[in-house]
Design an enzyme around this catalytic site. Structure first.
Site, PDB file in Angstrom:
ATOM      1  N   SER A 146       0.855  -1.187   0.000  1.00 12.51           N
ATOM      2  CA  SER A 146       0.000   0.000   0.000  1.00 12.51           C
ATOM      3  C   SER A 146       0.886   1.230   0.000  1.00 12.51           C
ATOM      4  O   SER A 146       1.994   1.206   0.563  1.00 12.51           O
ATOM      5  CB  SER A 146      -0.895   0.015   1.243  1.00 12.51           C
ATOM      6  OG  SER A 146      -1.569   1.256   1.378  1.00 12.51           O
ATOM      7  N   TYR A 159      -1.216  -0.748  10.433  1.00 11.18           N
ATOM      8  CA  TYR A 159      -1.387  -1.020   9.012  1.00 11.18           C
ATOM      9  C   TYR A 159      -0.217  -0.454   8.212  1.00 11.18           C
ATOM     10  O   TYR A 159       0.371  -1.152   7.369  1.00 11.18           O
ATOM     11  CB  TYR A 159      -2.701  -0.418   8.525  1.00 11.18           C
ATOM     12  CG  TYR A 159      -2.993  -0.671   7.068  1.00 11.18           C
ATOM     13  CD1 TYR A 159      -3.482  -1.898   6.636  1.00 11.18           C
ATOM     14  CD2 TYR A 159      -2.787   0.319   6.103  1.00 11.18           C
ATOM     15  CE1 TYR A 159      -3.745  -2.135   5.300  1.00 11.18           C
ATOM     16  CE2 TYR A 159      -3.044   0.095   4.766  1.00 11.18           C
ATOM     17  CZ  TYR A 159      -3.526  -1.134   4.371  1.00 11.18           C
ATOM     18  OH  TYR A 159      -3.778  -1.358   3.041  1.00 11.18           O
TER      19      TYR A 159
END
Length: 260
Positions: A146, A159
């Protein structure tokens, strides 16, 4: 469970791709894109029902196996079930979003869950399927990270840290297996339009007292294209990466020009 039907056509005909987290969202979109280009796809995930639904949609050349990528025994069972299948594409897509909270309010259990799935899962699946690729002298691994692994994402520390770990794992692994003819790359999507981002906008609206539409507008205004990317674009990016034999150790940014 496997569909049967016509002989495959397309640039990926004859190849078999394992897609983790393949029952919904990005995993399902990636599976559809690979399947449309002729690949046989094997979907893996923790819940059988969504995997079955995607396989029913795809029909021929689609199969599924229940697997928890964070569990070594589950991944070993998946590898054993596919021992007679020449899996030459692995897309490590399985992941969890984790908590939305300041670091000081994140529990150890929440932190561990994110890293167990997002990082340990990539390690376990690569460890299980890379030896056969290396022995054959060919194969591709695409690890879905990501842009949040490279840019600040406030209140999402587990995350962001896990996705940076995936990028580091990928760049190092590329040098371990690249000489054997196996390409390992990272695809780093930006925010993807869909239920997960809708949830984030709702939480941001509640936190700041603005409307959800205003929260979304403030967010997408930070991208060069003024929008989020789509699941279909992520699937197309994986297909494009497989079409570039010289791509190895790369981190492909697919974010519509999103900046921190």
């Amino acid at each position: 469970m496997t569909g049967a039907g016509e002989a495959p056509t397309g640039p990926l005909a004859g190849r078999t791709a394992l897609v983790t987290g393949g029952g919904n969202g990005l995993g399902a979109a990636i599976a559809r894109a690979l399947h449309a280009q002729g690949a046989a796809v094997v979907l893996a995930g923790r819940r059988s029902e969504p995997l079955q639904q995607v396989c029913a949609e795809l029909g021929a050349r689609a199969s599924w196996h229940a697997c928890d990528v964070a569990d070594p025994a589950s991944v070993a069972a998946l590898a054993e079930a596919l021992a007679d299948v020449e899996v030459d594409v692995v897309v490590n897509n399985a992941g969890v979003a984790g908590p939305v909270a300041p670091l000081t309010e994140v529990s150890v259990e929440e932190w561990d869950e994110v890293f167990d799935v997002n990082v340990r899962g990539v390690f376990l699946v690569c460890r299980a399927f890379l030896p056969a690729m290396v022995a054959r002298g060919r194969g591709d691994v695409v690890n879905v990270a990501s842009v949040s692994g490279k840019r600040p994402l406030v209140r999402r520390t587990p995350y962001a840290a896990s996705k940076m770990a995936v990028i580091g794992l990928t760049s190092t692994l590329a040098f371990e297996v690249g000489p054997a003819g196996v390409n390992v790359n990272t695809l780093s999507p930006g925010p993807v339009a869909g239920p997960r981002m809708e949830r984030n906008f709702r939480l941001e609206a509640e936190r700041t007292g603005v409307t959800e539409a205003a929260a979304e507008e403030a967010f997408v205004s930070r991208s060069a294209l003024g929008r989020m990317v789509t699941e279909e674009e992520v699937g197309a990016a994986v297909v494009a990466m497989l079409a570039m034999p010289g791509l190895c150790g790369a981190d492909v940014d697919l974010s519509a020009g999103m900046v921190a």
